[in-house]
Design a protein around this motif. Structure first.
Motif, short mmCIF file in Angstrom:
data_model
loop_
_atom_site.label_atom_id
_atom_site.label_comp_id
_atom_site.label_asym_id
_atom_site.label_seq_id
_atom_site.Cartn_x
_atom_site.Cartn_y
_atom_site.Cartn_z
N ASP A 350 -23.02 1.79 5.15
CA ASP A 350 -23.59 1.05 6.30
C ASP A 350 -24.49 1.90 6.90
OD1 ASP A 350 -22.58 -1.31 5.52
OD2 ASP A 350 -21.06 -1.50 7.33
N VAL A 351 -24.53 3.13 6.60
CA VAL A 351 -25.53 4.08 7.36
C VAL A 351 -26.85 3.60 6.63
CG1 VAL A 351 -26.38 6.50 7.40
CG2 VAL A 351 -23.93 5.95 7.61
N CYS A 352 -27.91 3.50 7.53
CA CYS A 352 -29.20 2.76 6.88
C CYS A 352 -30.07 3.66 6.20
CB CYS A 352 -30.01 2.28 8.12
SG CYS A 352 -29.38 0.56 8.71
N TYR A 353 -30.25 4.95 6.85
CA TYR A 353 -31.29 5.94 6.17
C TYR A 353 -30.43 7.14 6.02
CZ TYR A 353 -34.34 2.57 8.35
OH TYR A 353 -34.83 1.30 8.70
N TYR A 354 -30.94 7.91 4.98
CA TYR A 354 -30.26 9.12 4.70
C TYR A 354 -30.80 10.23 5.81
CZ TYR A 354 -34.77 10.66 2.34
OH TYR A 354 -36.08 10.79 2.12
N TYR A 355 -31.67 10.07 6.54
CA TYR A 355 -32.28 11.00 7.45
C TYR A 355 -31.97 10.39 8.88
CZ TYR A 355 -36.17 7.68 6.97
OH TYR A 355 -37.03 6.49 7.11
N LYS A 357 -28.94 8.78 11.67
CA LYS A 357 -27.38 8.21 12.03
C LYS A 357 -27.69 6.76 12.45
CE LYS A 357 -24.62 12.32 11.87
NZ LYS A 357 -25.38 13.72 12.31
N PHE A 358 -27.55 5.75 11.84
CA PHE A 358 -28.05 4.71 12.36
C PHE A 358 -27.23 3.55 11.19
CE2 PHE A 358 -30.59 0.55 12.52
CZ PHE A 358 -30.54 0.40 13.52
N TYR A 359 -26.09 2.79 11.90
CA TYR A 359 -25.55 1.95 10.99
C TYR A 359 -25.77 0.40 11.12
CZ TYR A 359 -22.07 5.85 10.96
OH TYR A 359 -21.46 7.20 10.80
N ASP A 360 -25.77 -0.27 9.99
CA ASP A 360 -26.22 -1.84 10.15
C ASP A 360 -25.98 -2.03 8.77
OD1 ASP A 360 -26.96 -4.32 10.56
OD2 ASP A 360 -28.78 -4.11 11.75
N SER A 361 -25.09 -3.12 8.48
CA SER A 361 -24.83 -3.72 6.97
C SER A 361 -25.95 -4.48 6.72
CB SER A 361 -23.57 -4.62 7.29
OG SER A 361 -23.66 -5.49 7.98
N ALA A 362 -26.93 -4.96 7.66
CA ALA A 362 -28.08 -5.42 7.26
C ALA A 362 -29.16 -4.88 6.48
CB ALA A 362 -29.08 -6.02 8.66
N CYS A 363 -28.81 -3.44 6.38
CA CYS A 363 -29.83 -2.37 5.71
C CYS A 363 -29.47 -2.59 4.15
CB CYS A 363 -29.65 -0.99 6.34
SG CYS A 363 -30.31 -0.83 7.55
N THR A 364 -28.17 -3.03 3.81
CA THR A 364 -28.05 -3.22 2.33
C THR A 364 -28.12 -4.70 2.09
OG1 THR A 364 -26.43 -1.26 2.52
CG2 THR A 364 -26.15 -2.88 0.63
N MET A 365 -27.67 -5.32 2.91
CA MET A 365 -27.66 -6.96 2.52
C MET A 365 -28.92 -7.61 2.80
SD MET A 365 -24.83 -6.90 0.75
CE MET A 365 -24.18 -8.51 0.43
N GLY A 366 -29.58 -7.34 3.58
CA GLY A 366 -30.70 -7.95 4.27
C GLY A 366 -30.64 -8.77 5.72
N ALA A 367 -31.54 -8.81 6.45
CA ALA A 367 -31.66 -9.78 7.44
C ALA A 367 -32.76 -10.27 7.58
CB ALA A 367 -31.35 -9.12 8.58
N LEU A 372 -31.30 -9.49 -0.52
CA LEU A 372 -30.12 -9.66 -1.19
C LEU A 372 -30.71 -10.33 -2.59
CD1 LEU A 372 -26.91 -11.19 -0.65
CD2 LEU A 372 -28.34 -12.89 -1.71
N TYR A 373 -31.77 -11.24 -2.58
CA TYR A 373 -32.51 -11.98 -3.89
C TYR A 373 -33.34 -10.73 -4.48
CZ TYR A 373 -30.85 -15.43 -0.64
OH TYR A 373 -30.19 -16.07 0.08
N GLU A 374 -33.82 -9.91 -3.83
CA GLU A 374 -34.46 -8.78 -4.39
C GLU A 374 -33.61 -8.16 -5.29
OE1 GLU A 374 -36.36 -6.36 -1.23
OE2 GLU A 374 -37.53 -8.13 -0.37
N LYS A 375 -32.33 -7.78 -4.95
CA LYS A 375 -31.43 -6.74 -5.46
C LYS A 375 -31.08 -7.69 -6.71
CE LYS A 375 -29.94 -4.60 -1.54
NZ LYS A 375 -30.03 -3.03 -1.56
N ASN A 376 -30.78 -9.08 -6.56
CA ASN A 376 -30.49 -9.81 -7.82
C ASN A 376 -31.63 -9.52 -8.74
OD1 ASN A 376 -28.39 -10.80 -6.44
ND2 ASN A 376 -29.15 -12.88 -6.16
N MET A 377 -32.71 -9.53 -8.34
CA MET A 377 -33.85 -9.51 -9.52
C MET A 377 -33.76 -8.10 -10.08
SD MET A 377 -37.97 -10.64 -9.13
CE MET A 377 -38.60 -9.29 -8.32
N VAL A 378 -33.89 -7.16 -9.43
CA VAL A 378 -33.65 -5.62 -9.96
C VAL A 378 -32.58 -5.56 -10.78
CG1 VAL A 378 -33.43 -3.18 -9.42
CG2 VAL A 378 -35.05 -4.75 -7.99
N LYS A 379 -31.41 -5.97 -10.41
CA LYS A 379 -30.32 -5.87 -11.41
C LYS A 379 -30.67 -6.69 -12.75
CE LYS A 379 -25.91 -5.13 -12.20
NZ LYS A 379 -25.90 -5.49 -13.83
#
Ligand SMILES: *[C@@H]1O[C@H](CO)[C@@H](O)[C@H](O)[C@H]1NC(C)=O
Length: 405
Positions: A350-355, A357-367, A372-379
């Motif tokens: 849930d860490v948003c950026y590698y550079y 220290k900021f946590y939010d699950s929205a960074c992976t799943m989208g808000a 989410l739908y972009e990841k479906n397409m890339v997959k």
């Protein structure tokens, strides 16, 4: 005299006894806490063990080829009565391309619904779908034919007026960029931390990065090369050090700004999401020889329409992420595009950026973005293995230059 002496002796005895008792109790306590911590350690070990078992079952199960270096392999072969001959093939738990809002935690589901109601960009989609199915090949052709990936040009009104004379780069982006064989798109995901992907990323002919993502001090994990940097207009407008930080002085810069749904360049220019135009001009005056383009504002919505068409439900009526736009740009410039940590690897966090220290699950799943739908397409477009996604966070997409449609 004798009496007081006895009294003294007596009280001395009592004090000594009390002292002894206190020491005994203290020692017992210490022992107890020591055993408690031992118990705790044993428990942690068990949890860790069962976690390991879980990941072995669902994820990194290693049985098939002899070339894998999985430490569990030997013991598994030994303990398995069936032996390696009948072993199951490897299964890696990676992004499910049929994900939907059902996979969201309640908070993110609520945000998704709120954006649907808000419709900030006045989206009025009338196309087919949702839920239209395309084969990966057909989808590649559809994207190539329907999304015109191009930059704002000096002939586009109002960029052809005297206010803008000399500000846009004279050359088309294709004279500065590509065509390349192998390209890398490096997300800014927290899961790139400790990935050791730096060398692998630098081995590409061109590397695209996003916004303020640095390479300095993170070379081991993200590499050193930056060929294109795609930035959103918010960063260009609000980043205090945008004109000073030499992070931005490498490679080709592209900025994008969301317009109202499908508005043309003149309409968008009157009402940009972030008014980045003066900052853009200042940058161009400071660094006139660095190519710096403005993405056609229609591009995000042309891409969004296809995302909406193929998704199983209504998607956020907000522009796609910079990540998805960067992938699309590279698909038009390269034969092959390796995308790092857009589909989460085993390092998912849930860490948003590698550079940062900021946590939010929205960074992976989208808000805000329909991530989410972009990841479906890339997959769906991925031609690499699930193992590459799981271990490296790498999805491999064939570029549009060589596909037959
Ligand atoms: C700029 O472009 C617009 C629309 O194409 C055109 O009508 C106008 O004459 C152009 N202006 C200049 C100064 O070339």
């Amino acid at each position: 005299m004798i009496y007081t002496n006895l009294k003294k002796k007596f009280s001395f005895c009592i004090v000594a006894f009390l002292l002894f008792a206190v020491i005994c109790v203290w020692k017992e306590r210490k022992k107890g806490s020591y055993y408690d911590s031992l118990k705790l350690q044993a428990k942690e070990f068990q949890v860790w063990k069962s976690l390991e078992k879980l990941t072995m079952r669902s994820g990194s199960k290693s049985v098939s080829s002899g070339s894998t270096q999985d430490p569990h392999r030997g013991s598994q072969t030994l303990s398995s009565p069936r032996g390696p001959a009948q072993a199951k093939p490897q299964v890696f738990q990676v992004w499910d391309k049929d994900s939907s809002s059902k996979n969201l935690i309640p908070r993110l589901r609520k945000i998704w619904k709120n954006y649907l109601n808000m419709n900030k960009y006045k989206v009025s989609y009338k196309g087919p779908g949702p839920g239209v199915k395309y084969s990966a090949d057909a989808l590649r052709c559809y994207l190539r034919n329907r999304v015109k990936v191009a930059m704002v040009e000096a002939t586009d009104f109002p960029f052809n007026t005297s206010d803008w004379k000399g500000y846009l780069p004279k050359e088309n982006i294709r004279t500065n960029a590509g065509p390349w064989h192998k390209c890398a798109v490096v997300s800014s995901a927290g899961s790139l931390k400790s990935s050791q992907l730096g060398q692998e990323i630098d081995d590409h002919d061109a590397v695209l990065r996003f916004n303020g993502a640095p390479t300095a001090t993170f070379e081991q994990d993200v590499g050193t090369k930056t060929t294109i940097r795609l930035m959103n207009s918010q960063l260009v407008t609000t980043e205090k050090h945008f004109l000073q930080d030499d992070l931005y002085n490498e490679g080709i810069l592209i900025v994008w700004d969301p317009s109202v749904y499908h508005s043309d360049i003149p309409k968008w220019y009157q009402k940009p999401d972030y008014n980045f135009f003066n900052k853009y001009k200042s940058y161009r005056e400071l660094y006139p020889s660095q190519p710096f383009y403005i993405l056609r504002p229609q591009v995000p919505w042309e891409l969004w329409d296809i995302l909406q068409e193929i998704s199983p439900e209504e998607i956020q009526p907000n522009p796609p992420s910079s990540g998805m736009l960067g992938i699309l740009i590279m698909l038009t410039l390269c034969d092959q595009v390796d995308v790092y940590e857009f589909l989460p690897s085993k390092r998912k966090t849930d860490v948003c950026y590698y550079y940062q220290k900021f946590y939010d699950s929205a960074c992976t799943m989208g808000a805000y973005h329909p991530l989410l739908y972009e990841k479906n397409m890339v997959k769906h477009l991925n031609v690499g293995t699930d193992k590459d996604i799981y271990l490296l966070g790498k999805a491999t997409l064939p570029g549009f230059r060589n596909i037959r449609c």
